[in-house]
Design an enzyme around this catalytic site. Sequence first.
Site, PDB file in Angstrom:
ATOM      1  N   ASP A  41       0.846  -1.186   0.000  1.00 31.59           N
ATOM      2  CA  ASP A  41       0.000   0.000   0.000  1.00 31.59           C
ATOM      3  C   ASP A  41       0.885   1.241   0.000  1.00 31.59           C
ATOM      4  OD1 ASP A  41      -1.743   2.083   0.580  1.00 31.59           O
ATOM      5  OD2 ASP A  41      -2.783   1.035   2.189  1.00 31.59           O
TER       6      ASP A  41
ATOM      7  N   TYR B 291     -11.277  13.960  -6.309  1.00 30.06           N
ATOM      8  CA  TYR B 291     -10.248  13.552  -7.262  1.00 30.06           C
ATOM      9  C   TYR B 291      -9.446  14.763  -7.747  1.00 30.06           C
ATOM     10  CZ  TYR B 291      -8.201  11.282 -11.382  1.00 30.06           C
ATOM     11  OH  TYR B 291      -7.327  10.787 -12.318  1.00 30.06           O
TER      12      TYR B 291
END
Length: 253
Positions: free
Chosen positions: A57, A159
């Site tokens: 991750d 985003y």
Amino acid sequence: MKIEGSSALVTGGGSGLGAATARLLAQRGAVVHVFDRNRQAAEAVAGEIGGVALAGDVTSEADAAAALDTAARAGDGLRILVNCAGIGVAGRILGKSGPMPLADFETVIRVNLVGTFNMMRLAAERMATLSERVDKARGVIVNTASVAAFEGQIGQAAYAASKGGIVSLALPAAREFARFGIRVNTVAPGIFMTPLLHNLPQEAQESLAAAIPYPSRLGDPAEFADAVRFAIENQYINGEVIRLDGALRMQPK
């Protein structure tokens, strides 16, 4: 920065833009480390290109450090980092069911922006200790933003904010790392034929392509990879954001 013989790490390298970048770097002679949270995807790409698969991750300091340490043991040390890992979750700030859950916004910012920063800071630490190459160069970092950073559409607040942060990172990071001989650049792609868009109906794909002035088609991930190559190899490109969008300017929705 010479790619041949360099150790490189590509985040999000198991699919889409990251996979295309991993393939091109391998073709150019780099030792490519494919870092992806999807272990099977990383292994598939690494197996194809003769690279090294690493699962983890990008938001985890431990995962990132372990992956970078592996890449640092190849060649003459980690020379190239390309950050392609990211997610896109659509949602209005104020939708029909109320305000966007704060956790949704935080997740996008954490993966896209914090994840990029995490990889960049840890990679720079390792690059700064390497021996100098030509023109005092030690390494290069290429991050992935989006045209949404400039013309975010309705429903793209999280985003666009995450990618806007990545755009803003380029110059201060490049200025700070200059004393180490580490360059930082960013590529901001438009609408590319990634696995997500592959699943759209042909009519939807054609509609998206029609909005692009020229060439009126979706971007090929190989074109993104070539822009990354250019940002790596051209030593005078530093602190720059390269739009790669066929002159597209996104409309409000």
